[in-house]
Design a protein around this motif. Structure first.
Motif, mmCIF file in Angstrom:
data_model
loop_
_atom_site.group_PDB
_atom_site.id
_atom_site.type_symbol
_atom_site.label_atom_id
_atom_site.label_comp_id
_atom_site.label_asym_id
_atom_site.label_seq_id
_atom_site.Cartn_x
_atom_site.Cartn_y
_atom_site.Cartn_z
ATOM 1 N N GLY A 32 21.672 2.498 10.417
ATOM 2 C CA GLY A 32 21.066 2.758 9.112
ATOM 3 C C GLY A 32 21.986 3.422 8.113
ATOM 4 N N ALA A 33 23.288 3.219 8.207
ATOM 5 C CA ALA A 33 24.221 3.814 7.256
ATOM 6 C C ALA A 33 23.929 3.316 5.854
ATOM 7 C CB ALA A 33 25.654 3.485 7.647
ATOM 8 N N ALA A 34 24.002 4.218 4.896
ATOM 9 C CA ALA A 34 23.661 3.880 3.512
ATOM 10 C C ALA A 34 24.614 2.847 2.925
ATOM 11 C CB ALA A 34 23.664 5.140 2.653
ATOM 12 N N LEU A 39 23.961 -0.511 -1.579
ATOM 13 C CA LEU A 39 24.038 0.489 -2.637
ATOM 14 C C LEU A 39 25.156 0.164 -3.607
ATOM 15 C CD1 LEU A 39 23.754 3.922 -0.814
ATOM 16 C CD2 LEU A 39 22.127 2.918 -2.352
ATOM 17 N N GLU A 40 24.919 0.470 -4.871
ATOM 18 C CA GLU A 40 25.990 0.393 -5.848
ATOM 19 C C GLU A 40 26.709 1.736 -5.866
ATOM 20 O OE1 GLU A 40 24.653 -0.847 -9.675
ATOM 21 O OE2 GLU A 40 23.427 -2.453 -8.849
ATOM 22 N N ARG A 41 27.896 1.745 -6.418
ATOM 23 C CA ARG A 41 28.685 2.985 -6.442
ATOM 24 C C ARG A 41 27.962 4.105 -7.184
ATOM 25 N NH1 ARG A 41 34.095 4.427 -9.583
ATOM 26 N NH2 ARG A 41 34.608 6.271 -8.378
ATOM 27 N N SER A 55 34.767 11.160 -1.672
ATOM 28 C CA SER A 55 34.123 11.778 -0.510
ATOM 29 C C SER A 55 32.642 11.406 -0.438
ATOM 30 C CB SER A 55 34.291 13.295 -0.537
ATOM 31 O OG SER A 55 33.629 13.852 -1.647
ATOM 32 N N GLU A 56 31.982 11.259 -1.579
ATOM 33 C CA GLU A 56 30.578 10.835 -1.573
ATOM 34 C C GLU A 56 30.447 9.387 -1.123
ATOM 35 O OE1 GLU A 56 28.390 13.561 -4.887
ATOM 36 O OE2 GLU A 56 29.637 11.924 -5.617
ATOM 37 N N MET A 57 31.401 8.560 -1.490
ATOM 38 C CA MET A 57 31.356 7.174 -1.023
ATOM 39 C C MET A 57 31.587 7.111 0.485
ATOM 40 S SD MET A 57 33.015 4.834 -4.023
ATOM 41 C CE MET A 57 34.530 5.710 -4.250
ATOM 42 N N LEU A 58 32.480 7.945 1.005
ATOM 43 C CA LEU A 58 32.705 7.983 2.450
ATOM 44 C C LEU A 58 31.505 8.564 3.180
ATOM 45 C CD1 LEU A 58 36.446 9.057 2.570
ATOM 46 C CD2 LEU A 58 35.483 6.798 3.007
ATOM 47 N N GLN A 59 30.802 9.505 2.547
ATOM 48 C CA GLN A 59 29.596 10.065 3.163
ATOM 49 C C GLN A 59 28.539 8.990 3.356
ATOM 50 O OE1 GLN A 59 28.523 13.249 0.535
ATOM 51 N NE2 GLN A 59 29.632 14.783 1.743
ATOM 52 N N SER A 60 28.521 7.988 2.498
ATOM 53 C CA SER A 60 27.537 6.916 2.659
ATOM 54 C C SER A 60 27.802 6.099 3.916
ATOM 55 C CB SER A 60 27.520 6.015 1.429
ATOM 56 O OG SER A 60 28.711 5.273 1.346
ATOM 57 N N LEU A 61 29.010 6.204 4.466
ATOM 58 C CA LEU A 61 29.326 5.521 5.721
ATOM 59 C C LEU A 61 28.898 6.317 6.942
ATOM 60 C CD1 LEU A 61 32.883 4.101 5.034
ATOM 61 C CD2 LEU A 61 30.845 2.789 5.565
ATOM 62 N N TYR A 62 29.184 7.620 6.941
ATOM 63 C CA TYR A 62 28.993 8.380 8.175
ATOM 64 C C TYR A 62 27.927 9.461 8.103
ATOM 65 C CZ TYR A 62 31.719 12.159 6.086
ATOM 66 O OH TYR A 62 32.157 13.159 5.272
ATOM 67 N N ALA A 63 27.519 9.911 6.919
ATOM 68 C CA ALA A 63 26.636 11.078 6.844
ATOM 69 C C ALA A 63 25.247 10.796 6.283
ATOM 70 C CB ALA A 63 27.301 12.169 6.006
ATOM 71 N N VAL A 64 25.066 9.700 5.586
ATOM 72 C CA VAL A 64 23.787 9.423 4.937
ATOM 73 C C VAL A 64 23.152 8.197 5.580
ATOM 74 C CG1 VAL A 64 22.641 8.884 2.758
ATOM 75 C CG2 VAL A 64 24.620 10.396 2.770
ATOM 76 N N LYS A 65 21.882 8.326 5.935
ATOM 77 C CA LYS A 65 21.161 7.196 6.519
ATOM 78 C C LYS A 65 20.005 6.800 5.599
ATOM 79 C CE LYS A 65 18.007 9.954 9.228
ATOM 80 N NZ LYS A 65 17.380 10.191 10.494
ATOM 81 N N VAL A 66 19.530 5.584 5.778
ATOM 82 C CA VAL A 66 18.461 5.032 4.951
ATOM 83 C C VAL A 66 17.326 4.579 5.857
ATOM 84 C CG1 VAL A 66 17.850 3.262 3.274
ATOM 85 C CG2 VAL A 66 20.136 4.201 3.280
ATOM 86 N N GLU A 75 8.362 -1.388 -1.759
ATOM 87 C CA GLU A 75 9.420 -1.101 -0.785
ATOM 88 C C GLU A 75 10.082 0.210 -1.166
ATOM 89 O OE1 GLU A 75 13.780 -2.704 -0.488
ATOM 90 O OE2 GLU A 75 12.435 -4.136 0.481
ATOM 91 N N CYS A 76 10.121 1.154 -0.244
ATOM 92 C CA CYS A 76 10.720 2.460 -0.499
ATOM 93 C C CYS A 76 11.909 2.670 0.428
ATOM 94 C CB CYS A 76 9.712 3.585 -0.287
ATOM 95 S SG CYS A 76 8.388 3.589 -1.502
ATOM 96 N N ARG A 77 12.965 3.250 -0.121
ATOM 97 C CA ARG A 77 14.154 3.600 0.644
ATOM 98 C C ARG A 77 14.338 5.105 0.552
ATOM 99 N NH1 ARG A 77 18.628 -0.905 0.184
ATOM 100 N NH2 ARG A 77 17.285 -2.717 0.148
ATOM 101 N N ALA A 78 14.281 5.779 1.698
ATOM 102 C CA ALA A 78 14.448 7.227 1.761
ATOM 103 C C ALA A 78 15.845 7.533 2.296
ATOM 104 C CB ALA A 78 13.387 7.844 2.653
#
Length: 103
Positions: A32-34, A39-41, A55-66, A75-78
């Motif tokens: 579920g990586a963001a 997602l757009e930038r 760093s925020e773009m890299l966080q979407s790979l490893y730290a943020v889930k959807v 349709e909701c995305r949390a």
């Protein structure tokens, strides 16, 4: 007839690299990586300061889930941090379904 060359060490290494990258992308999508959810930038501003950093773009790979939920046509995305219940943002969208054909 095509002459087939030997499968050299360089080609084996390249094939191995491609397979590893494909496995990583599949794992990110499965967890579920963001970054793998379209997602757009500009949507990756996790600290809401108006600027998206690398760093925020890299966080979407490893730290943020959807987590995607469907409620009828809505349709909701949390978005949340991995390992936390803290929600960063919730984006909801209503989509119109095509009309069913009449018999």
């Amino acid at each position: 007839m095509l002459a087939r060359g030997k499968f050299t060490t360089r080609r084996k290494a390249l094939l191995g690299l491609v397979l590893v990258l494909l496995a990583v992308v599949a794992w990110l999508h499965f967890t579920g990586a963001a970054a793998t959810r379209g997602l757009e930038r500009k949507q990756m501003d996790w600290d809401n300061n108006g600027q998206v950093t690398m760093s925020e773009m890299l966080q979407s790979l490893y730290a943020v889930k959807v987590e995607i939920t469907h409620e009828g046509a809505r349709e909701c995305r949390a978005y949340s941090w991995r390992g936390s219940t803290e929600t960063l943002r919730v984006d909801c969208r209503t989509t119109m379904q095509p009309a069913a054909p009449k018999p």
